[in-house]
Design a protein around this motif. Sequence first.
Motif, PDB file in Angstrom:
ATOM      1  N   LEU A  68       0.819  -1.211   0.000  1.00 47.64           N
ATOM      2  CA  LEU A  68       0.000   0.000   0.000  1.00 47.64           C
ATOM      3  C   LEU A  68       0.857   1.267   0.000  1.00 47.64           C
ATOM      4  CD1 LEU A  68      -2.909  -0.879   2.472  1.00 47.64           C
ATOM      5  CD2 LEU A  68      -3.012  -0.660  -0.014  1.00 47.64           C
ATOM      6  N   GLY A  69       2.017   1.214   0.601  1.00 46.40           N
ATOM      7  CA  GLY A  69       2.850   2.410   0.680  1.00 46.40           C
ATOM      8  C   GLY A  69       3.791   2.589  -0.493  1.00 46.40           C
ATOM      9  N   ALA A  70       3.619   1.842  -1.555  1.00 45.25           N
ATOM     10  CA  ALA A  70       4.536   1.920  -2.695  1.00 45.25           C
ATOM     11  C   ALA A  70       4.389   3.258  -3.420  1.00 45.25           C
ATOM     12  CB  ALA A  70       4.273   0.767  -3.657  1.00 45.25           C
ATOM     13  N   SER A  71       5.509   3.742  -3.938  1.00 44.58           N
ATOM     14  CA  SER A  71       5.505   4.967  -4.734  1.00 44.58           C
ATOM     15  C   SER A  71       5.236   4.625  -6.200  1.00 44.58           C
ATOM     16  CB  SER A  71       6.845   5.683  -4.609  1.00 44.58           C
ATOM     17  OG  SER A  71       7.885   4.879  -5.165  1.00 44.58           O
ATOM     18  N   GLU A  72       4.975   5.656  -6.986  1.00 46.03           N
ATOM     19  CA  GLU A  72       4.742   5.431  -8.411  1.00 46.03           C
ATOM     20  C   GLU A  72       6.005   4.913  -9.091  1.00 46.03           C
ATOM     21  OE1 GLU A  72       3.228   7.840 -12.428  1.00 46.03           O
ATOM     22  OE2 GLU A  72       2.979   8.724 -10.424  1.00 46.03           O
ATOM     23  N   ASP A  73       7.177   5.421  -8.682  1.00 44.34           N
ATOM     24  CA  ASP A  73       8.432   4.946  -9.268  1.00 44.34           C
ATOM     25  C   ASP A  73       8.651   3.468  -8.980  1.00 44.34           C
ATOM     26  OD1 ASP A  73       9.007   7.388 -10.352  1.00 44.34           O
ATOM     27  OD2 ASP A  73      10.363   8.017  -8.744  1.00 44.34           O
ATOM     28  N   LYS A  74       8.306   3.027  -7.778  1.00 42.93           N
ATOM     29  CA  LYS A  74       8.464   1.607  -7.453  1.00 42.93           C
ATOM     30  C   LYS A  74       7.549   0.750  -8.308  1.00 42.93           C
ATOM     31  CE  LYS A  74       8.300  -1.656  -3.554  1.00 42.93           C
ATOM     32  NZ  LYS A  74       9.685  -2.129  -3.761  1.00 42.93           N
ATOM     33  N   LEU A  75       6.394   1.296  -8.674  1.00 44.56           N
ATOM     34  CA  LEU A  75       5.440   0.537  -9.476  1.00 44.56           C
ATOM     35  C   LEU A  75       5.842   0.485 -10.945  1.00 44.56           C
ATOM     36  CD1 LEU A  75       2.711  -0.929  -9.784  1.00 44.56           C
ATOM     37  CD2 LEU A  75       1.645   1.324 -10.047  1.00 44.56           C
ATOM     38  N   ILE A  76       6.129   1.643 -11.548  1.00 45.60           N
ATOM     39  CA  ILE A  76       6.348   1.690 -12.997  1.00 45.60           C
ATOM     40  C   ILE A  76       7.818   1.616 -13.383  1.00 45.60           C
ATOM     41  CG2 ILE A  76       4.236   3.020 -13.275  1.00 45.60           C
ATOM     42  CD1 ILE A  76       5.941   5.493 -13.760  1.00 45.60           C
ATOM     43  N   GLY A  77       8.735   1.876 -12.429  1.00 41.27           N
ATOM     44  CA  GLY A  77      10.153   1.896 -12.746  1.00 41.27           C
ATOM     45  C   GLY A  77      10.661   3.317 -12.886  1.00 41.27           C
ATOM     46  N   THR A  78      11.977   3.457 -13.006  1.00 38.33           N
ATOM     47  CA  THR A  78      12.596   4.782 -13.085  1.00 38.33           C
ATOM     48  C   THR A  78      13.568   4.848 -14.260  1.00 38.33           C
ATOM     49  OG1 THR A  78      14.342   4.096 -11.546  1.00 38.33           O
ATOM     50  CG2 THR A  78      12.402   5.173 -10.600  1.00 38.33           C
ATOM     51  N   LEU A  79      13.827   6.071 -14.712  1.00 37.22           N
ATOM     52  CA  LEU A  79      14.776   6.338 -15.789  1.00 37.22           C
ATOM     53  C   LEU A  79      15.944   7.142 -15.240  1.00 37.22           C
ATOM     54  CD1 LEU A  79      12.339   7.354 -18.681  1.00 37.22           C
ATOM     55  CD2 LEU A  79      13.616   5.222 -18.485  1.00 37.22           C
ATOM     56  N   ASP A  80      17.154   6.803 -15.676  1.00 35.73           N
ATOM     57  CA  ASP A  80      18.357   7.552 -15.308  1.00 35.73           C
ATOM     58  C   ASP A  80      18.551   8.657 -16.336  1.00 35.73           C
ATOM     59  OD1 ASP A  80      20.837   8.536 -14.661  1.00 35.73           O
ATOM     60  OD2 ASP A  80      21.768   6.578 -14.342  1.00 35.73           O
ATOM     61  N   LEU A  81      18.099   9.868 -16.003  1.00 33.24           N
ATOM     62  CA  LEU A  81      18.157  10.977 -16.959  1.00 33.24           C
ATOM     63  C   LEU A  81      19.588  11.438 -17.205  1.00 33.24           C
ATOM     64  CD1 LEU A  81      15.081  13.087 -15.796  1.00 33.24           C
ATOM     65  CD2 LEU A  81      15.214  11.387 -17.620  1.00 33.24           C
ATOM     66  N   GLU A  82      20.417  11.365 -16.187  1.00 31.28           N
ATOM     67  CA  GLU A  82      21.811  11.779 -16.382  1.00 31.28           C
ATOM     68  C   GLU A  82      22.494  10.881 -17.406  1.00 31.28           C
ATOM     69  OE1 GLU A  82      23.856  11.923 -12.713  1.00 31.28           O
ATOM     70  OE2 GLU A  82      22.611  13.531 -11.857  1.00 31.28           O
ATOM     71  N   ALA A  83      22.251   9.586 -17.328  1.00 27.96           N
ATOM     72  CA  ALA A  83      22.845   8.673 -18.304  1.00 27.96           C
ATOM     73  C   ALA A  83      22.289   8.934 -19.699  1.00 27.96           C
ATOM     74  CB  ALA A  83      22.574   7.226 -17.894  1.00 27.96           C
ATOM     75  N   ALA A  84      21.006   9.294 -19.777  1.00 31.10           N
ATOM     76  CA  ALA A  84      20.416   9.580 -21.086  1.00 31.10           C
ATOM     77  C   ALA A  84      21.071  10.794 -21.728  1.00 31.10           C
ATOM     78  CB  ALA A  84      18.916   9.807 -20.923  1.00 31.10           C
ATOM     79  N   LEU A  85      21.379  11.812 -20.911  1.00 32.21           N
ATOM     80  CA  LEU A  85      22.023  13.011 -21.456  1.00 32.21           C
ATOM     81  C   LEU A  85      23.505  12.772 -21.741  1.00 32.21           C
ATOM     82  CD1 LEU A  85      20.397  15.688 -19.117  1.00 32.21           C
ATOM     83  CD2 LEU A  85      19.821  15.185 -21.492  1.00 32.21           C
ATOM     84  N   ARG A  86      24.151  12.008 -20.862  1.00 28.12           N
ATOM     85  CA  ARG A  86      25.598  11.806 -20.979  1.00 28.12           C
ATOM     86  C   ARG A  86      25.952  10.786 -22.047  1.00 28.12           C
ATOM     87  NH1 ARG A  86      26.166  10.667 -16.197  1.00 28.12           N
ATOM     88  NH2 ARG A  86      26.220   8.382 -16.340  1.00 28.12           N
TER      89      ARG A  86
END
Length: 342
Positions: A68-86
């Motif tokens: 119940l206490g899960a965040s949206e990032d924990k549910l859908i996953g996350t993106l590493d924006l720094e790696a995308a730019l670098r």
Amino acid sequence: MSAAAQRPAFPFTALVGQVLLQRALLLAAIDPAIGGVLVSGPRGTAKSTAARALAALLPEGAFVTLPLGASEDKLIGTLDLEAALRESAVRFAPGLLARAHGGVLYVDEVNLLPDALVDVLLDAAASGVNTVERDGVSHTHDARFVLVGTMNPEEGELRPQLLDRFGLMVELGTPHAAAERQRIVKARLSFDADPQAFCAAHAPEQHALAQRIAAARGALGALAWSDAVHERVAQRCIEAAVDGLRADLVMLRAARALAAFEGADAVNPEHVDQVADCVLAHRRRATAEPQRSPSAGEPPPARGEKQAQAMAAPDSDWGELAPEPVAARPVKGVIPLPAKKR
């Protein structure tokens, strides 16, 4: 590995007194696009046991629980924006939706989950894909799973908009027949005493059922809906006074999944009738009686009756009450204001 991790799931074929729930779960497993199963019932009615048992029948066997206490990032996953730019490459950290691909995603007390997370869950369950977007960077992956949400009606209800998006619903109750209660308890005690031996005794039935699910999945594309099936679906939905057309689509998919599970050559109206209840259980809307004005000399409705009329009105907000008439009467002892001098 701990003993708890090695403990097998209770066999699906050994469940007692859960025929409607078992059928709904099997239909959702055959065609996950149905949109998941909502299970409503009191504590101790084997809701989580049935969901775990279903996962054991699927090829991947994944069983993922959303806390119940899960965040949206924990549910859908996350993106590493720094790696995308670098590096000009998308680095994706999978969430629970990715882990549940091919298996069962279980949400206990889904009615207590934030609406935003429920929306994401239902979108992924119906579409079979999950898309993560952050600052113009996106990543999409397959997320085909059987969504099983449970709720205890005593702890609150889901909003109607979210209820409608669950494909099927099953309402469970506490068994009151002594013989059935004994069968349930004996099966559970036998499993707890020796899980491996209990599962081994049901292994042939489990294997046969897993093969039937796989065969039904493969047969879905060959089954079409005749005009007679479409007509029966439309009739059942009109009789239930459902809003929109989602119920029609889900009922057609569920009837086709049932036909595939039974090895039928075609979907027929009888398949529709067998799945209609679990499609309409959370969508059926009681038709309000036409309002009429009281006749001359007839007393106005009491306050409780007005509340019932206001809540039954199709366009009223939940909790909205009809305005109460206030009788005007003169007030004694009022001192008149002096007249203004000209």
